[in-house]
Design a protein around this motif. Structure first.
Motif: not given
Ligand code: FES
Length: 574
Positions: A56-58, A88-91, A203-205
């Motif tokens: 979902p971030c992308h 995908s960090e979430m999944y 971590t993303a930011a």
């Molecule tokens: Fe994608 Fe945090 S889940 S940046």
């Protein structure tokens, strides 16, 4: 002196006239409907896109790829979009970190094996950024990074919600019984309101900002909110710029040097960035052939304060940071410390890129003499418990815990710990030090983000919200608390963490950068000789390859076969 078309890397694939392989390559472009005028004599630009339905971030990266293409066409290049693994960090379980090196390999090989003259890297969700950059550095062609950008602020009952940080916070409130099931469901709906990455300083930011400080993005790109129309314009501008970069032969090797990495570390520290950045920057530096040790993070952390008042260390979110002036303005506050003559993908220096930027909100981007925290956010601790270092985000811990002595409560595995902390009869006090073993690079494998060990339920109910926790795991950049992470060497390979027993006294002194296990050396030697390595968690496939080749946290967790800067020969044409 700009390159000539015959000097383009893609010329061997597409340009040579009297060649059977080039005939084949061109005929397949005609097959897709391209005309000779679309590609002849033009730089071929690979748009490496980590879009995926499960990330979902992308979500917006399909559109952004089209905007990059528009820019590439405008500048006289030939764009080709190439899908790549989306982390995908979430999944992804057990951890995207297990797959960072896989995406890095894929990025490198996508570029190396195909007729690409330059690459535009699209990503942003946590490990995606370092993976793309690592691969591009090793591939060696000009590359520019288009950060996915943070999502909008979360919203709940007129208040603001932050990714990750408020999940942990309200989960503990729910465990403590101070919010109910209906509250929890409303938070679930309101915490992620648009495409884009987590909007706390996770971590993303952190890594998007680090990439900009390294010189890998257009000026200001990393802080543009994903849903802002400026984001699409930045993508097109990046498309135009990569074509110029190819003609200029502006490769990562010509952008990155020791100054770039110092700039990145200083920015990361002053942002109160994710502890994950330490591992990723070490890996990136090794790929670039720039000497960098974990101790450099500590040296530079003492040189700059935390100026970004962003959660989890502070109060605001990345959307506020963007409106306050964003990364360019932020770097003006650090300018006296930065190497402003460092090169960037723009073809100009970092100093030229930030010239004229203004901070519009001193609460979000603090003045240098009014910081959020007096030192950089990340401290490197050493001692007999972590001879090769451990990492702590001191700015996100309760200050009373920065100097602490307490008895260990040690767990051999995550499952053992997770079951124990829910027990009402657990023998634990707020002074205990929770210790988790076998969650490191090999033991995890992949260093899952288990380092913010849950506060035991009976303590949560008593109002405890922070205590000292030690592990060889990582923690999410959106997490907080007195968590000492990345202990090296890890327990799984017989690091001292393996020998901690419940009841041993542990001392933490962040000011002195000390982490000490108060057990006599001869007793530790006895425990070492009685120790046997636990069985591997993943004994086949990629997990087994990962565990066999991954380096320790203080070395960046890259594969031993990949972190060597070496130019491989160009592919043969058959
Ligand atoms: Fe994608 Fe945090 S889940 S940046």
């Amino acid at each position: 002196m700009p390159k000539r078309p015959e000097e383009l890397r893609s010329y061997r694939w597409l340009g040579v006239e009297d060649s059977r392989p080039a005939f084949g390559h061109r005929s397949r472009l005609f097959q897709v409907g391209y005309d000779r005028s679309d590609f002849a004599g033009k730089p071929v630009i690979g748009i490496i896109n980590t879009w995926s339905d499960i990330n979902p971030c992308h979500t917006h990266l399909r559109t952004r790829a089209d905007e990059v293409k528009r820019g590439v066409w405008q500048a006289g290049g030939f764009p080709l979009e190439l899908p790549a693994l989306s982390l995908s960090e979430m999944y992804m379980k057990p951890s995207t970190m297990l797959y960072r090196n896989l995406l890095a390999m894929e990025t490198e090989e996508l570029i190396r094996s195909q007729p690409l003259d330059g690459a535009v890297l699209l990503g942003g969700c946590d490990k995606t950024t370092p993976a793309l950059l690592m691969g591009a550095i090793s591939a060696g062609v000009p590359a520019i990074y288009v950060p996915a950008g943070p999502m909008l602020r979360g919203n709940w009952r007129g208040g603001v919600l932050g990714s990750g940080s408020d999940v942990w916070k309200y989960w503990d409130e729910k465990r403590a019984g101070t919010i109910d099931e209906d509250d929890w469901r409303e938070i679930e709906v309101g915490i992620a309101r648009s495409f884009g990455t987590c909007m706390t300083m996770g971590t993303a930011a952190t890594m998007m900002g680090v990439a900009e400080a390294l010189g890998f993005t257009l000026p200001g790109a990393s802080s543009i909110v994903a849903a802002d129309s400026a984001h699409g314009r930045m993508a097109s501008a990046s498309g135009r710029r990569i074509v110029e970069m190819v003609w200029e032969d502006l490769t990562p090797a010509r952008v990155l040097d020791a100054r770039s990495f110092d700039n990145a570390i200083l920015v990361e520290q002053a942002m109160g960035g994710s502890t994950n950045a330490v591992i990723h920057l070490l890996a990136l530096a090794h790929r670039a052939g720039v000497p960098l040790s974990i101790d450099r993070f500590d040296e530079l952390s003492r040189r700059v304060p935390v100026l970004a008042d962003i959660r989890p260390s502070g109060r605001f979110l990345m959307e506020d940071f963007f409106y306050a002036g964003g990364m360019r303005a932020f770097m003006t506050r650090l300018a006296p410390q930065l190497a402003l003559d460092a090169m960037t993908v723009s073809g100009t220096t970092l100093g030229e890129g930030i010239a004229g930027a203004t901070v519009w909100n001193d609460e979000v981007i603090r003045p240098y003499d009014h910081p959020l925290y007096p030192e950089g956010g990340t401290a490197i601790l050493r001692g007999n418990l972590a001879p090769d270092g451990a990492v702590m985000k001191a700015s996100a811990a309760e200050p009373r815990l920065l100097k602490h002595r307490g008895p260990a409560l040690a767990f051999e595995s995550y499952d053992e710990m997770a079951a124990a902390v829910e027990r009402e009869d657990l023998d634990v006090t707020a002074d205990h030090v929770l210790v988790l073993k076998n969650a490191g690079p090999q033991g995890g494998p992949g260093m899952p983000e288990w380092g913010m060990l849950p506060i035991p339920l009976k303590l949560v109910r008593a109002g405890v919200r922070d205590m000292v926790r030690i592990s060889d795991a990582r923690m999410s950049g959106t997490s907080y608390g007195a968590c000492i992470l990345h202990v090296a060497p890890e327990a799984f390979i017989g690091g001292p963490l393996a020998f901690v027993r419940t009841g041993d006294m542990i001392e933490v002194d962040v000011a002195a950068r000390r982490l000490h296990l108060d057990v006599a050396d001869d007793e530790l030697a006895r425990r070492r000789s009685a120790w046997t390595q636990p069985p591997p968690r993943l004994a086949r496939g990629y997990g087994a390859i990962f565990a066999a080749h991954v380096r320790q946290a203080n070395e960046g967790c890259d594969f031993d076969v990949l972190d060597v800067p070496m130019h491989l020969p160009e592919p043969e044409m058959h």
